[in-house]
Design an enzyme around this catalytic site. Structure first.
Site, PDB file in Angstrom:
ATOM      1  CB  THR A  12      -0.929  -0.012   1.235  1.00 21.27           C
ATOM      2  OG1 THR A  12      -1.884  -1.050   1.054  1.00 21.27           O
ATOM      3  CG2 THR A  12      -1.658   1.304   1.406  1.00 21.27           C
ATOM      4  CB  SER A  54       2.668  -8.015   0.771  1.00 26.59           C
ATOM      5  OG  SER A  54       1.607  -7.923   1.678  1.00 26.59           O
ATOM      6  CB  THR A  85       0.709  -3.901   6.226  1.00 28.10           C
ATOM      7  OG1 THR A  85      -0.617  -3.886   5.693  1.00 28.10           O
ATOM      8  CG2 THR A  85       1.309  -2.520   6.185  1.00 28.10           C
ATOM      9  CG  ASP A  86      -2.549  -7.224   3.325  1.00 29.06           C
ATOM     10  OD1 ASP A  86      -2.821  -6.506   4.310  1.00 29.06           O
ATOM     11  OD2 ASP A  86      -3.155  -7.136   2.238  1.00 29.06           O
TER      12      ASP A  86
HETATM   13  N1  ASP Z   1      -2.652  -5.243   0.374  1.00 27.52           N
HETATM   14  C1  ASP Z   1      -1.555  -4.423   0.828  1.00 27.52           C
HETATM   15  C2  ASP Z   1      -0.289  -5.253   0.803  1.00 27.52           C
HETATM   16  O1  ASP Z   1      -0.058  -6.036   1.674  1.00 27.52           O
HETATM   17  C3  ASP Z   1      -1.831  -3.907   2.192  1.00 27.52           C
HETATM   18  C4  ASP Z   1      -0.815  -2.985   2.787  1.00 27.52           C
HETATM   19  O2  ASP Z   1       0.296  -2.837   2.324  1.00 27.52           O
HETATM   20  O3  ASP Z   1      -1.146  -2.347   3.829  1.00 27.52           O
HETATM   21  O4  ASP Z   1       0.458  -5.140  -0.125  1.00 27.52           O
END
Ligand code: ASP
Length: 323
Positions: A12, A54, A85-86
């Site tokens: 993100t 991710s 973050t995932d």
């Molecule tokens: N879907 C995103 C990822 O993990 C979520 C994030 O980065 O907060 O790439």
């Protein structure tokens, strides 16, 4: 001034809006330009490793990241990895495992809002990551919303809150204006850096609910999985009564050489298979305790154990050794 290598991988933090939702498109270089070099405690070079949500990362991408760090380890004082973050907790656990005797800081960060969105947590998290990297404490860490978390202990707890990451069963360090307040530091490694990227990826997690059929475990074994983490209840228990006992399926799996690890659906405190028959009987059949490790760390360790360890005893010892 320290030299830090930034490895951009997407998430993100690198996202821009599209018709189908947020898509990682910003380069690491662009994020760095937005951040502005002034005020950073280091010189930064950027390498664009990948630009992925991710959730699309695969174990081979952990190898790419670990290899990039290992290759450049002598040339830089530390590393910052921007990441979604995932699955950041899996990557942090993987890099922690793969980079044995790591002599440099590897700081992984991301954000809940895109870097350029109003009120984004991205700029703060990225800036913090550079500051933490400059502290020189060796090891893999997740830096998020002012917290510094050991890479083997990180877990995503919130889908939206900026304080998304928790430190599981280990003290958390905090970033302050005077530097990082470390609670515990891993000792400096006394051997040379080793890159351990071997993984047996036929590993899966079976999360139990009341009434889960033990036949599911048999199906996973039949499907060829070599390691199965059972996310059981409380202190790691699996049902043992006649209305749905897992014990026969665990016995069959272990007899076929499949490693069964008992983990907990509770996030904190960990597994104690000695407390109730639901744990004692599974352990007696050969199930391995997940101890106080996160499921993310157990997953990566099990992949490594199945690749590197020669015997069931070695796998158990490796799985149960401290992170
Ligand atoms: N879907 C995103 C990822 O993990 C979520 C994030 O980065 O907060 O790439």
């Amino acid at each position: 001034m320290k030299n830090i290598l930034m490895l951009a991988t997407g998430g993100t933090i690198a996202c821009e809006p599209s018709e189908d939702g947020l898509v990682p498109r910003l380069s690491g270089e662009t994020m760095l330009q937005y951040l502005g070099g002034a005020g950073l405690p280091c010189r930064v070079e950027v390498r664009e490793l990948m630009n992925l949500d991710s959730s699309n990362l695969q174990p081979e991408d952990w190898k790419t990241m670990a290899g990039a760090v290992a290759d450049a380890c002598d040339e830089y004082d530390g590393f910052v990895i921007t990441h979604g973050t995932d699955t950041m907790a899996y990557t942090a656990a993987a890099l922690h495992q793969m980079l044995k005797n790591l002599p440099r800081p590897v700081i992984i960060t991301g954000s809940q809002l895109p870097f350029t969105a109003e009120g984004s947590d991205g700029p703060r998290n990225l800036r913090d990551a550079f500051f933490v990297a400059c502290e020189g404490v060796p090891g893999v860490f997740v830096t998020f919303h002012g917290a510094v978390i050991d890479g083997a202990r990180a877990k995503k707890m919130h889908t939206e809150s900026f304080a998304a990451y928790a430190s599981v069963n280990a003290p958390l360090a905090r970033i302050t204006p005077d530097g990082v307040l470390w609670k515990e530091r891993r000792p400096l490694p006394d051997g040379p850096l080793e890159l351990l990227t071997g993984l047996e990826c036929r590993v899966c997690v079976l999360k139990l609910v009341p009434g889960t059929s033990p036949a599911l475990l048999d199906m996973m074994v039949e499907a060829g999985y070599r390691g199965i983490i059972i996310e059981g209840f409380g202190a790691g228990g699996v049902p043992n009564d006649s209305r749905g006992s897992f014990l026969p399926s665990i016995r069959r799996a272990v007899e076929k050489g499949v490693v069964i690890v008992c983990a907990s659906q509770c996030v904190f405190d960990g597994v104690d298979l000695s407390r109730y028959p639901i744990g004692v009987l599974a352990a007696r059949l050969g199930a391995v305790s997940g101890g106080d490790k996160t499921v993310e760390t157990l997953t990566v360790r099990l992949m490594q154990a199945l690749y590197y360890c020669g015997s069931a005893e070695d796998v158990r010892a490796f799985m149960e050794s401290p992170v």
